[in-house]
Design an enzyme around this catalytic site. Structure first.
Site, PDB file in Angstrom:
ATOM      1  CB  SER A   1      -4.265  36.362 -67.173  1.00 47.05           C
ATOM      2  OG  SER A   1      -3.548  36.732 -66.020  1.00 47.05           O
TER       3      SER A   1
ATOM      4  CG  HIS B   1      -5.796  33.465 -70.069  1.00 42.54           C
ATOM      5  ND1 HIS B   1      -7.004  34.109 -69.927  1.00 42.54           N
ATOM      6  CD2 HIS B   1      -5.256  33.402 -68.823  1.00 42.54           C
ATOM      7  CE1 HIS B   1      -7.184  34.435 -68.669  1.00 42.54           C
ATOM      8  NE2 HIS B   1      -6.142  34.028 -67.969  1.00 42.54           N
TER       9      HIS B   1
ATOM     10  CE  LYS C   1      -8.644  31.598 -67.139  1.00 41.78           C
ATOM     11  NZ  LYS C   1      -9.482  32.308 -66.166  1.00 41.78           N
TER      12      LYS C   1
END
Ligand SMILES: Cc1ncc(COP(=O)(O)O)c(C=O)c1O
Length: 370
Positions: A166, A194, A222
């Site tokens: 990340s 992610h 996300k």
């Protein structure tokens, strides 16, 4: 009485004070993880509104009490399909998915081999179970193999890693990790927070490389433009989690608006499977624009682009300079990243136009880190 002044003064002295900043709509946003630009997509908003009208703003109970609705189960089925796993289970967030998973499937007789740059929630999950933890150097497969060959236990062994890191934007050597996990009889746990929605036509990096770990963790918060987290694995693991994961059992189910929005995000991702690839191409262009002026964005190979600064106060000053020029990109400092490696973390999203990226690169390149 516990007081906090001394601790806060120490944090301030090290240039590590964190402050909440209100998001401003007049800034070019580079700190958001809304990678596909779905968080304010009209179809997600419409789906959330409909879900609220149908079920209300909260399910007001844990899933095992009266808080289980069809939207939760539909989304779990879709997430299992997306990640190529048999089954999936929603949690209140990605953080709660990681802590719930690791604290329930590991015990003090077990060993966890973890990448040194793993997300905090993976670290905390393992420490809750009191399993032995060995942290191997970042992406260093020789170091991992050394531990695997030399550290045994009476219980089970687990390799745990982010797939896309990340704060650096680099990718774990996923095929080698699978090979080592098979060779040394370990359970492979991959956090795809992610990567889901971006890599592997949305299914994540394991999907892209054809790797099937013991468990995949993801977040709705996300690329999927919603809120919540999930674990995917075989049906037995999911049944085990329903019966053992404390962050699942003792916590309220996701509010109806969240799974409804995530389901709509999956519809969009499935109908536009090239979105992730397009985002990665934009990010590669952006890295090129920044590196042209001598900044290092290494080792990024994704939409997460670090600009390395080093010293904490310099990183904050650089972030403030960017803000004065209309670019919002937060300085990341220890303990989120190792000491001496403070940086500006930028994330490219599909909301950015080519003009936005050129402007941000120009501002970065005309600033100086002093
Ligand atoms: C690798 C990783 N795992 C898990 C999480 C936690 O996810 P969530 O924000 O849904 O709690 C994050 C969030 O930043 C993350 O970067």
């Amino acid at each position: 009485m516990r007081t906090y002044g001394g601790d806060l003064a120490r944090i301030e002295k090290d240039g590590l004070t964190r402050r909440l900043q209100l998001r401003r709509s007049d800034m070019l946003e580079f700190s958001s993880n809304d990678y596909l630009g779905l968080a304010d997509h009209p179809r997600l908003k419409e789906a959330s509104i409909k879900a609220i009208e149908m079920w209300g703003s909260s399910v007001a109970a844990s899933r095992l009490m009266s808080g289980n609705i069809g939207l939760h189960e539909q989304l779990e089925n879709r997430l299992a399909r997306l990640t190529g796993m048999e089954s999936a289970l929603l949690f209140g967030s990605g953080f709660l998915a990681n802590t719930g998973l690791l604290s329930s499937i590991t015990s003090r007789d077990d060993l966890v081999f973890a990448d040194r740059l793993n997300h905090a929630s993976l670290v905390d999950g393992a420490s809750l179970s009191r399993a032995g933890v060995f942290r191997y150097r970042h992406c260093d497969m020789d170091h991992l193999e050394y531990f695997l060959a030399n550290r045994t236990c009476s219980g089970n062994r687990f390799i745990v890693t982010d797939s896309l890191f990340s704060m650096d934007g680099d990718i774990a050597p996923i095929r080698k990790l699978e090979e080592l996990s098979l060779c040394y009889d370990c359970n492979l746990i991959i956090d795809e927070a992610h990567a889901v929605g971006v890599f592997g036509n949305g299914g994540g990096i394991c999907r892209e490389y054809g790797v099937r770990p013991h468990a995949v963790i993801g977040t709705l918060s996300k690329a999927l433009g919603s809120y919540g987290g999930f674990v995917a694995g075989n049906a037995e693991l999911i049944k085990y989690l329903i019966n053992n994961a404390r962050t699942f059992i003792y916590s309220t189910g996701l509010p109806p608006a969240a799974p409804a929005a995530a389901l709509k995000a999956l519809d969009i991702i499935e109908s536009q499977p090239d979105s992730g690839r397009k985002l990665l191409e934009m990010a590669a262009d952006f890295r090129g624009m920044i590196e042209f002026s001598g900044f290092s964005t290494s080792p990024s190979e994704s939409q997460i682009v670090p600009v390395h600064v080093g010293e904490n106060r310099k990183a904050v000053a650089f972030s403030e300079y960017l803000e004065r020029n209309g670019v919002s990109a937060v300085a990341i400092r220890p303990p989120t990243v190792p000491a001496g490696t403070a940086r500006i973390r930028l994330s490219v999203t599909l909301r950015h136009s080519r003009k936005d990226l050129s402007y941000a690169a120009e501002v970065l390149n005309s600033g100086s880190i002093q």
